[in-house]
Design an enzyme around this catalytic site. Structure first.
Site, PDB file in Angstrom:
ATOM      1  N   GLY A  27      18.674  -8.017   6.308  1.00  0.00           N
ATOM      2  CA  GLY A  27      18.306  -6.770   5.916  1.00  0.00           C
ATOM      3  C   GLY A  27      16.978  -5.982   6.239  1.00  0.00           C
ATOM      4  N   GLY A  29      13.784  -3.185   4.536  1.00  0.00           N
ATOM      5  CA  GLY A  29      13.399  -2.565   3.525  1.00  0.00           C
ATOM      6  C   GLY A  29      12.308  -1.249   4.145  1.00  0.00           C
ATOM      7  N   GLY A  32       9.475  -4.147   4.893  1.00  0.00           N
ATOM      8  CA  GLY A  32       9.704  -5.307   5.800  1.00  0.00           C
ATOM      9  C   GLY A  32      10.921  -5.518   6.029  1.00  0.00           C
ATOM     10  N   VAL A  34      14.223  -8.627   5.750  1.00  0.00           N
ATOM     11  CA  VAL A  34      14.531  -9.771   5.123  1.00  0.00           C
ATOM     12  C   VAL A  34      15.416 -10.783   5.713  1.00  0.00           C
ATOM     13  CG1 VAL A  34      15.793 -10.566   2.843  1.00  0.00           C
ATOM     14  CG2 VAL A  34      14.565  -8.454   2.978  1.00  0.00           C
ATOM     15  N   LYS A  50      10.879 -12.467   3.218  1.00  0.00           N
ATOM     16  CA  LYS A  50      10.685 -10.917   3.464  1.00  0.00           C
ATOM     17  C   LYS A  50       9.189 -11.030   4.283  1.00  0.00           C
ATOM     18  CE  LYS A  50      10.413  -6.572   1.258  1.00  0.00           C
ATOM     19  NZ  LYS A  50      10.766  -5.627   0.097  1.00  0.00           N
ATOM     20  N   ASP A 153      11.951   2.046  -8.804  1.00  0.00           N
ATOM     21  CA  ASP A 153      13.154   2.347  -7.962  1.00  0.00           C
ATOM     22  C   ASP A 153      14.437   1.537  -8.368  1.00  0.00           C
ATOM     23  OD1 ASP A 153      13.951   3.196  -5.386  1.00  0.00           O
ATOM     24  OD2 ASP A 153      13.413   1.796  -4.253  1.00  0.00           O
TER      25      ASP A 153
END
Length: 531
Positions: A27, A29, A32, A34, A50, A153
């Site tokens: 993933g 973000g 950063g 993951v 992360k 968020d």
């Protein structure tokens, strides 16, 4: 945390800190990447790592990343509904990273794409989200001060559901843009706007410095609307900041039936969601506890709990005489006296939503001198009812000091025609204990002491029976007449209650531990003498 995908990456196949073997990128973000990794120090168990993106490694981003590590490490230990941060460090090229638990399952966005949520599933997921947010809003400790945390968020991508054979566990992810709030002023320690436009509160988009926990409640309202209808409450022509601001600040959310005529949402739940979506912060629920109470009420109205049987009650009472309640007791000690209650010697019940589930509590305000006198003394609990004429009971807690001949009677009427009264009785029956919170008149802001009082198996079954009878009970008298009747019965029984306490005293846990300690000390003295 997302389905692994193949991508060329400088970290894949390498060890971080000679411990974490990076296996795959799973993933990306805002700050950063993951990775799926293996913890070599723990037999290769999977973890998520992360790593801060190098092209974002400026001072502001580094501070945010460090804050995310700090917040995640503290909150993950306090709540099972927040992803846990396990470790942190820097790579060989001095890039910061942190390690968190690896979650297997799906995020809420993926789930909502393929299946609508039933009311039952919605309530379960939403309650767990609320428990995680409540933990964050209660705050973390920093240099001796408690700072509430606003997530900022809350969105479907940041709500993760773990596959579990017994039940689904919900985790809140990504505290990367969370804010500390000072307890005194409500001012934030960071000011720049960062967030997901479709879920931002109006005041968040306006960059208000008085942003508080009610901003998360607005985002939760958007999320709840989407969970119940399958659609966002606001429609925009574009994805620009200005368009979304106009929607959040000025658009009125549509009725549930307008968005999805097939959806049947309880009226109380609809009102809750709409109140969370209020444009003005003062019109929203003021804290997560208020939302949890409504969710519990809806659950109670729509889904009857399974009856409690004698076998289960007997097993509970014999296996665990004093329940393990240290976690919820610590949460009680953090509670403050409600602003809407007078500073006076009064008492009232309250359902407390903890990480161990919902617990019944009784809040009592007494003088500090009186509290001190009754600590570790004899106590008792009685329930008085006349269900055949009206579904109401009188909940009585007795504090008794035989040596000083002192007695304090704490009582409260629970009307089982009321949803809140029903829920309190049900939780008492199911849990088999409640917390008694003492607040001192001289220093009323924080809970001064907590006692845990246990019920007998007979009392628990009696409460369960009264709940069952409540559905078919007749109202032969009014609620006021029922109060008068129960109060008269109560006065008659006071002497008998005290006599029972003198013969079969109950003692608080700290006193119980002291008694056990003395018993063992005497036991070993006898052994030594015999030998």
């Amino acid at each position: 945390m997302l389905k692994p995908k193949t991508e060329v990456d400088v970290y894949i196949g390498k060890f971080l800190n000679n411990r974490y073997l990076i296996r795959d990128l799973i993933g990306k973000g805002g700050m950063g990447r993951v990775y799926l990794a293996e913890d070599a120090a723990k037999g290769g168990i999977p973890v998520a790592v992360k790593i801060l993106m190098l092209n974002l490694a400026n001072q502001q981003i580094s501070q945010r990343f460090a804050r995310e590590i700090f917040i995640g490490a503290q909150l993950g230990r306090k709540s099972k509904n927040i992803v846990r941060v396990l470790s942190y460090g820097v790579t060989e090229d001095k890039t910061p990273f942190y390690v968190m638990e690896y979650l297997q399952g799906k995020n809420l966005k993926q789930i909502l794409k393929v299946e609508p949520l039933t009311i039952t599933k919605f309530l379960d997921i939403c309650q767990q989200i609320c428990l995680g947010l409540q933990c964050a809003h209660q705050g973390i400790s920093l240099k001796g001060e408690i700072y509430p945390i606003v997530h900022r968020d809350i969105k479907p991508e940041n709500i993760f559901l773990i596959d579990n054979a017994k039940s689904e566990i919900v985790k809140i992810l990504d505290f990367g843009i969370a804010k500390f709030l000072t307890e005194r002023s409500g001012m934030t320690l960071t000011d720049s706007f960062i967030g997901s436009l479709p879920y931002c509160s109006p005041e968040h988009m306006e960059g208000r410095k008085l942003l508080d926990v009610r901003s998360d409640i607005y985002s939760l309202g958007v999320l709840m609307f989407e969970m119940l209808t399958g659609k966002h409450p606001f429609q925009t022509q574009s994805n620009s900041f200005g368009t979304w601001y106009q929607a959040h600040r000025f658009q009125t959310p549509p009725a549930f039936t307008e968005v999805n005529p097939q959806v049947k949402v309880p009226q109380e739940l609809q009102q809750l969601v709409m109140s969370c979506l209020a444009k003005e912060v003062s019109d929203r629920p003021q804290n997560i506890s208020q939302i949890l109470e409504t969710l519990e009420s809806v659950k109670l109205q729509n889904y009857d709990a399974q009856p409690i049987n004698n076998d289960s009650l007997e097993n509970l009472s014999t296996v665990q005489l004093v329940p393990v309640t240290s976690v919820s007791e610590k949460e009680c000690l953090q509670k403050t006296w409600p602003k809407n209650k007078p500073i006076a010697p009064i008492g009232f019940p309250h359902l407390l939503h903890t990480n161990q589930g919902t617990v019944a509590t009784y809040w009592a305000m007494l003088s500090q001198q009186e509290i001190t006198k009754f600590l570790d003394k004899t106590y008792g609990t009685e329930f008085i009812a006349k269900i055949n004429v009206y579904p109401m009971l009188l909940w009585v807690t007795v504090l008794y000091d035989a040596q000083l001949s002192l007695t304090r009677w704490l009582s409260y009427f629970l009307d089982m025609k009321d949803n809140r009264g029903q829920k309190i009785v049900r939780v008492l029956a199911e849990r088999g204990y409640y917390h008694l919170l003492f607040f001192a008149l001289e220093e009323p802001t924080r809970c001064a002491h907590v006692m845990t009082l246990t019920l007998t198996a007979t009392q628990r079954q009696q409460l369960a029976d009264w709940l069952a009878l409540n559905h078919n009970s007749d109202e032969l008298i009014s609620s006021n007449q029922a109060r008068t009747l129960l109060k008269t019965e109560y006065e008659k029984l006071k002497l008998e209650i005290l006599q029972n306490l003198a013969v079969n005293p109950q003692i608080s846990k700290s006193s119980f531990r002291t008694w056990v300690s003395k018993l063992f000390e005497r036991f070993f003295q006898i052994l030594a003498h015999n030998n």
